[in-house]
Scaffold this motif. Structure first.
Motif, short mmCIF file in Angstrom:
data_model
loop_
_atom_site.label_atom_id
_atom_site.label_comp_id
_atom_site.label_asym_id
_atom_site.label_seq_id
_atom_site.Cartn_x
_atom_site.Cartn_y
_atom_site.Cartn_z
N ILE A 99 -3.83 -8.30 104.08
CA ILE A 99 -2.56 -7.62 104.31
C ILE A 99 -2.89 -6.15 104.49
CG2 ILE A 99 -0.30 -7.02 103.36
CD1 ILE A 99 -0.35 -9.72 101.93
N ILE B 91 -0.01 -9.44 108.26
CA ILE B 91 -1.12 -10.32 107.89
C ILE B 91 -2.11 -10.35 109.05
CG2 ILE B 91 -1.79 -12.65 107.21
CD1 ILE B 91 1.23 -13.03 106.43
N ARG C 10 3.82 -15.74 106.04
CA ARG C 10 3.47 -15.61 104.62
C ARG C 10 3.37 -16.98 103.94
NH1 ARG C 10 7.58 -11.95 101.77
NH2 ARG C 10 7.44 -10.79 103.70
N ALA D 70 -0.41 -1.60 100.98
CA ALA D 70 -0.46 -3.07 101.04
C ALA D 70 -0.64 -3.65 99.65
CB ALA D 70 -1.60 -3.52 101.95
N ILE E 71 5.38 -7.88 105.90
CA ILE E 71 5.43 -7.86 104.44
C ILE E 71 6.27 -6.68 103.95
CG2 ILE E 71 4.04 -7.75 102.32
CD1 ILE E 71 3.64 -10.29 103.98
#
Length: 276
Positions: free
Chosen positions: A202, A136, A147, A163, A227
């Motif tokens: 992202i 992020i 997140r 992403a 992520i």
């Protein structure tokens, strides 16, 4: 008699056009047959040109004052020089990268291209050469660190990027977001972040750290919350295994010579190049 002569002439012209059409078809078939005898590597050597497809994705590939450059492009220049062919770069719509490959407008997608099982069904990949995380990226005063902090926030991604794909799989996370906005490339998403049109993006960690260190240190932050993890590879037309093997062979030689390590240090400040 005049009408008859004209009619006969029309018949002759029609037959001639048919003959030309048939000849064109036969010629095309003959050329296709000859082309099928060429391997994918022969095809590149025969045309004496390798066309690299890229989009605006610094530091891997981007345009700086009218010159296409970046880690991937400089590496490709060294590879094609060793291969004995000229390198041509072509800016592409990232969403149409496989179509560009299959139409032979480009010979490889070489621009921080993430290896996924879905993509393996569409392209032949080189060996992985970069290990990368999806993170992020936000402004330092945004309060976005994990997140969980993305709840009710506008989040940007590059359309059809890794992403974008990874976020779609994070259904629980997506449900907490205010909106997901998709952009043609990461640079456009970053401009939106700078303008306050989105709260975070992202994106690949390699891109994020390059942007922060090169241009915006102290203004933006890279989260420690990952992520997803991934590897970059060079994408060739499905079945182009000989070309992929030759490129991998040359890259391994460039690694052994120290060229790749020096190139990585130039762009990242350390040798991040990965070899399985």
């Amino acid at each position: 008699k005049v009408k008859l002569t004209h009619a006969l002439q029309e018949v002759e012209d029609m037959l001639l056009k048919k003959d030309v059409a048939v000849l064109a078809v036969l010629t095309s078939l003959a050329l296709t047959s000859c082309g099928n005898n060429l391997t994918d590597l022969d095809y590149i050597l025969d045309k004496d040109e390798f066309i690299l497809g890229f989009t605006d994705f610094p530091p891997m590939g981007f345009t700086d004052r009218g010159v296409d450059t970046g880690f991937d492009i400089e590496l490709a220049e060294a590879v094609t020089e060793e291969m004995g062919v000229s390198l041509k770069t072509r800016y592409i719509d990232w969403d149409a990268k496989v179509l560009e490959l299959n139409s032979k407008r480009i010979d490889a997608v070489w621009n921080g291209f993430t290896i996924t099982e879905e993509r393996r069904e569409q392209v032949t990949f080189s060996d992985p050469y970069f290990e990368n995380n999806l993170i992020i990226l936000s402004k330092v005063d945004s309060g976005i660190v994990t997140r969980a902090d993305l709840s009710d926030k506008n989040v940007g991604v590059e359309l059809s990027s890794s992403a974008d794909i990874a976020l779609e799989k994070e259904t629980t996370l997506v449900e907490t977001l205010k909106e997901v906005k998709k952009y043609n490339n990461s640079s456009d998403a970053f401009l939106a972040l700078s303008a306050g049109q989105i709260d975070a993006m992202i994106v690949d960690e390699i891109y994020a750290r390059y942007v922060v260190l090169q241009e915006n240190e102290g203004l933006y932050q890279v989260s420690d919350d990952v992520i997803g993890g991934e590897f970059y590879g060079i994408g060739f037309r499905l079945g182009d295994v000989k070309l992929a093997a030759r490129v991998d062979e040359i890259i391994n030689e460039l690694v052994a010579s120290g060229f790749v390590g020096d190139l990585s240090n130039k762009y990242f400040g350390e040798d991040l190049f990965y070899r399985p």
